[in-house]
Design an enzyme around this catalytic site. Structure first.
Site, mmCIF file in Angstrom:
data_model
loop_
_atom_site.group_PDB
_atom_site.id
_atom_site.type_symbol
_atom_site.label_atom_id
_atom_site.label_comp_id
_atom_site.label_asym_id
_atom_site.label_seq_id
_atom_site.Cartn_x
_atom_site.Cartn_y
_atom_site.Cartn_z
ATOM 1 N N CYS A 154 0.820 -1.221 0.000
ATOM 2 C CA CYS A 154 0.000 0.000 0.000
ATOM 3 C C CYS A 154 0.847 1.261 0.000
ATOM 4 O O CYS A 154 0.334 2.346 -0.271
ATOM 5 C CB CYS A 154 -0.944 -0.008 1.193
ATOM 6 S SG CYS A 154 -1.996 -1.439 1.157
ATOM 7 N N HIS A 211 -3.529 6.611 2.584
ATOM 8 C CA HIS A 211 -3.886 5.324 1.968
ATOM 9 C C HIS A 211 -5.259 4.900 2.497
ATOM 10 O O HIS A 211 -5.499 4.910 3.703
ATOM 11 C CB HIS A 211 -2.830 4.273 2.300
ATOM 12 C CG HIS A 211 -3.300 2.889 1.992
ATOM 13 N ND1 HIS A 211 -3.835 2.550 0.773
ATOM 14 C CD2 HIS A 211 -3.347 1.763 2.750
ATOM 15 C CE1 HIS A 211 -4.178 1.280 0.792
ATOM 16 N NE2 HIS A 211 -3.908 0.774 1.980
ATOM 17 N N ASN A 245 -10.087 -0.731 -0.452
ATOM 18 C CA ASN A 245 -8.626 -0.671 -0.360
ATOM 19 C C ASN A 245 -8.034 -1.189 -1.666
ATOM 20 O O ASN A 245 -8.116 -2.377 -1.958
ATOM 21 C CB ASN A 245 -8.153 -1.517 0.827
ATOM 22 C CG ASN A 245 -6.634 -1.532 0.975
ATOM 23 O OD1 ASN A 245 -5.916 -1.081 0.093
ATOM 24 N ND2 ASN A 245 -6.153 -2.060 2.091
HETATM 25 N N1 ACO Z 1 -18.255 -9.498 8.616
HETATM 26 C C1 ACO Z 1 -18.715 -9.747 9.864
HETATM 27 N N2 ACO Z 1 -17.902 -10.020 10.911
HETATM 28 C C2 ACO Z 1 -16.580 -10.037 10.670
HETATM 29 C C3 ACO Z 1 -16.043 -9.810 9.395
HETATM 30 C C4 ACO Z 1 -16.928 -9.537 8.347
HETATM 31 N N3 ACO Z 1 -16.516 -9.285 7.080
HETATM 32 N N4 ACO Z 1 -14.690 -9.899 9.455
HETATM 33 C C5 ACO Z 1 -14.382 -10.188 10.736
HETATM 34 N N5 ACO Z 1 -15.519 -10.277 11.471
HETATM 35 C C6 ACO Z 1 -15.685 -10.568 12.888
HETATM 36 C C7 ACO Z 1 -14.516 -11.352 13.462
HETATM 37 O O1 ACO Z 1 -14.700 -12.732 13.275
HETATM 38 C C8 ACO Z 1 -14.597 -10.964 14.920
HETATM 39 O O2 ACO Z 1 -15.617 -11.697 15.527
HETATM 40 P P1 ACO Z 1 -15.473 -12.201 17.049
HETATM 41 O O3 ACO Z 1 -15.373 -10.939 17.877
HETATM 42 O O4 ACO Z 1 -16.725 -12.971 17.261
HETATM 43 O O5 ACO Z 1 -14.225 -13.026 17.099
HETATM 44 C C9 ACO Z 1 -15.061 -9.515 14.873
HETATM 45 O O6 ACO Z 1 -15.663 -9.321 13.590
HETATM 46 C C10 ACO Z 1 -13.930 -8.503 15.044
HETATM 47 O O7 ACO Z 1 -12.855 -8.878 14.167
HETATM 48 P P2 ACO Z 1 -11.561 -7.972 14.006
HETATM 49 O O8 ACO Z 1 -10.599 -8.650 13.068
HETATM 50 O O9 ACO Z 1 -11.078 -7.582 15.364
HETATM 51 O O10 ACO Z 1 -12.222 -6.714 13.270
HETATM 52 P P3 ACO Z 1 -11.621 -5.285 13.097
HETATM 53 O O11 ACO Z 1 -12.474 -4.309 13.747
HETATM 54 O O12 ACO Z 1 -10.150 -5.241 13.420
HETATM 55 O O13 ACO Z 1 -11.792 -5.046 11.535
HETATM 56 C C11 ACO Z 1 -10.374 -5.027 9.579
HETATM 57 C C12 ACO Z 1 -11.116 -5.890 10.609
HETATM 58 C C13 ACO Z 1 -11.391 -4.235 8.798
HETATM 59 C C14 ACO Z 1 -9.600 -5.935 8.638
HETATM 60 C C15 ACO Z 1 -9.402 -4.058 10.321
HETATM 61 O O14 ACO Z 1 -8.639 -4.780 11.265
HETATM 62 C C16 ACO Z 1 -8.443 -3.334 9.407
HETATM 63 O O15 ACO Z 1 -8.825 -2.479 8.640
HETATM 64 N N6 ACO Z 1 -7.121 -3.612 9.521
HETATM 65 C C17 ACO Z 1 -6.076 -2.874 8.831
HETATM 66 C C18 ACO Z 1 -5.894 -3.361 7.448
HETATM 67 C C19 ACO Z 1 -4.696 -2.678 6.849
HETATM 68 O O16 ACO Z 1 -4.450 -1.504 7.054
HETATM 69 N N7 ACO Z 1 -3.868 -3.455 6.108
HETATM 70 C C20 ACO Z 1 -2.618 -2.934 5.607
HETATM 71 C C21 ACO Z 1 -2.808 -2.264 4.327
HETATM 72 S S1 ACO Z 1 -3.382 -3.329 3.069
HETATM 73 C C22 ACO Z 1 -2.043 -3.702 2.059
HETATM 74 O O17 ACO Z 1 -0.890 -3.504 2.368
HETATM 75 C C23 ACO Z 1 -2.322 -4.328 0.670
#
Ligand code: ACO
Length: 324
Positions: free
Chosen positions: A111, A251, A281
């Site tokens: 990214c 980003h 993204n």
């Molecule tokens: N729909 C419904 N529930 C979901 C989903 C979904 N799509 N995905 C995960 N959940 C659930 C999980 O199972 C978990 O359930 P639980 O509490 O029962 O165990 C709950 O939601 C919370 O999961 P988290 O992974 O903690 O969710 P979070 O709030 O962190 O959101 C996300 C996930 C959107 C991926 C976030 O962590 C994020 O944006 N991370 C950063 C990503 C990023 O910046 N990546 C680097 C850049 S990308 C690149 O380099 C190409």
């Protein structure tokens, strides 16, 4: 002398996948995706390779510039989804747009790819090696997305965008550039195969090693702090402060990350360009897509101070200050 962005361009594939479409594919909901990421729709490339998206963005850049393809001296494509391992995607772009006087290559910084590529073009221009460069971020992340994994498949999209960077004598242009990476975190986000560690095999496909694996929550926690600190470094070098920033183009990984960065550095949330709702993204394409949108909608104006900042796999983070 400086390097100045004199034109931008973009291309998004036609097909749109909504959160409601995803509800039919995995156990998720429109409400969860909107609340946790800010994403509403994403574009998906069906039969177009990354180079085709990049070439269409390059043609848009040239249309918005005073140069023709034969004037272009350098083409850099930042991507984690190249057409194929070899040759570089940038060479397919060169052929497609007819820029035969240029040299062309790809870079991979996930990214952060666009800012990394911009830094290379900036350095070449400042050293006098080239007078201009087309820098493109282009991705077809849909091809490396595991459409059975709800924790990743809801956040990615496809697209391409970029800029023409030209040597200039004025005080407009790139004022500072800061890049970081940390190889201790390569397990936070990866596509394990195919490569020299895990070559292409039936087993790699069955293990779903050919798709993005991400520790989203851990990545999220590091993102806000890293983007805020690298932005301060870039502003310090430019002799500026967050109060001097007219627009922040972060980003577009998660709306909560962008809001969190704005809060942490005391930047008015209205100054953050947001396109994640409709682009999702798009890795290396996300910053130039947001930049092109902000220019075409008349937000960014001549003389504005624009802060670019990014965070990506695994780990790369970077920032740049630009006087428009
Ligand atoms: N729909 C419904 N529930 C979901 C989903 C979904 N799509 N995905 C995960 N959940 C659930 C999980 O199972 C978990 O359930 P639980 O509490 O029962 O165990 C709950 O939601 C919370 O999961 P988290 O992974 O903690 O969710 P979070 O709030 O962190 O959101 C996300 C996930 C959107 C991926 C976030 O962590 C994020 O944006 N991370 C950063 C990503 C990023 O910046 N990546 C680097 C850049 S990308 C690149 O380099 C190409």
């Amino acid at each position: 002398m400086r390097a100045r962005i004199t034109a931008t361009g973009s291309y998004l594939p036609e097909k749109i996948l909504t959160n409601f479409d995803l509800e039919k594919m995995v156990d998720t909901s429109d409400e969860w995706i909107r609340q946790r990421t800010g994403i509403e729709i994403r574009h998906i490339a069906e039969d177009e390779p990354t180079s085709e998206l990049a070439a269409k963005a390059a043609l848009d850049i040239l249309k918005n510039s005073s140069l023709s393809a034969s004037d272009v001296e350098l083409i850099i494509v930042a991507t984690v989804t190249p057409d194929q391992p070899l040759p570089a995607t940038a060479l397919f772009v060169q052929e497609r747009i007819g820029a035969y006087n240029a040299f062309a290559f790809d870079i991979n910084a996930a990214c952060s790819g666009f800012i990394y590529a911009l830094s290379i073009a900036n350095a070449y221009i400042l050293s006098g090696f080239v007078k201009n460069a087309i820098v493109i971020g282009a991705e077809t992340l849909s091809k490396i997305t595991d459409w059975t994994d709800r924790s990743t498949c809801v956040i990615f999209g496809d697209g391409a965008a970029g800029v023409l960077l030209e040597a200039t004598d004025g005080d407009r242009g790139i004022l500072s550039m800061v890049l970081h990476s940390d190889g201790r975190y390569t397990d936070l986000m990866r596509v394990p195969a195919p490569g020299s560690r895990i070559p292409c095999s039936k087993e790699a496909i069955e293990n779903r090693d050919i798709y993005i694996k991400m520790k989203g929550n851990e990545t999220f926690k590091m993102a806000i702090r890293s983007i805020a600190s690298v932005s301060k470094e870039a502003l310090d070098i430019a002799g500026m402060d967050f109060k001097d920033v007219d627009w922040m183009i972060c980003h577009q990984a998660n709306k909560r990350i962008i809001d969190g960065v704005a809060r942490r550095v005391g930047l008015d949330e209205d100054k953050a360009i947001i396109t994640i709702d409709r682009h999702a993204n798009t890795a290396a394409a996300s910053i130039p897509l947001a930049m092109d949108w902000a220019l075409k909608t008349g937000k960014i104006k001549e003389g504005d101070i624009v802060l670019l900042n990014s965070f990506g796999a695994s780990l790369t983070w970077s920032a740049s200050v630009v006087r428009w």
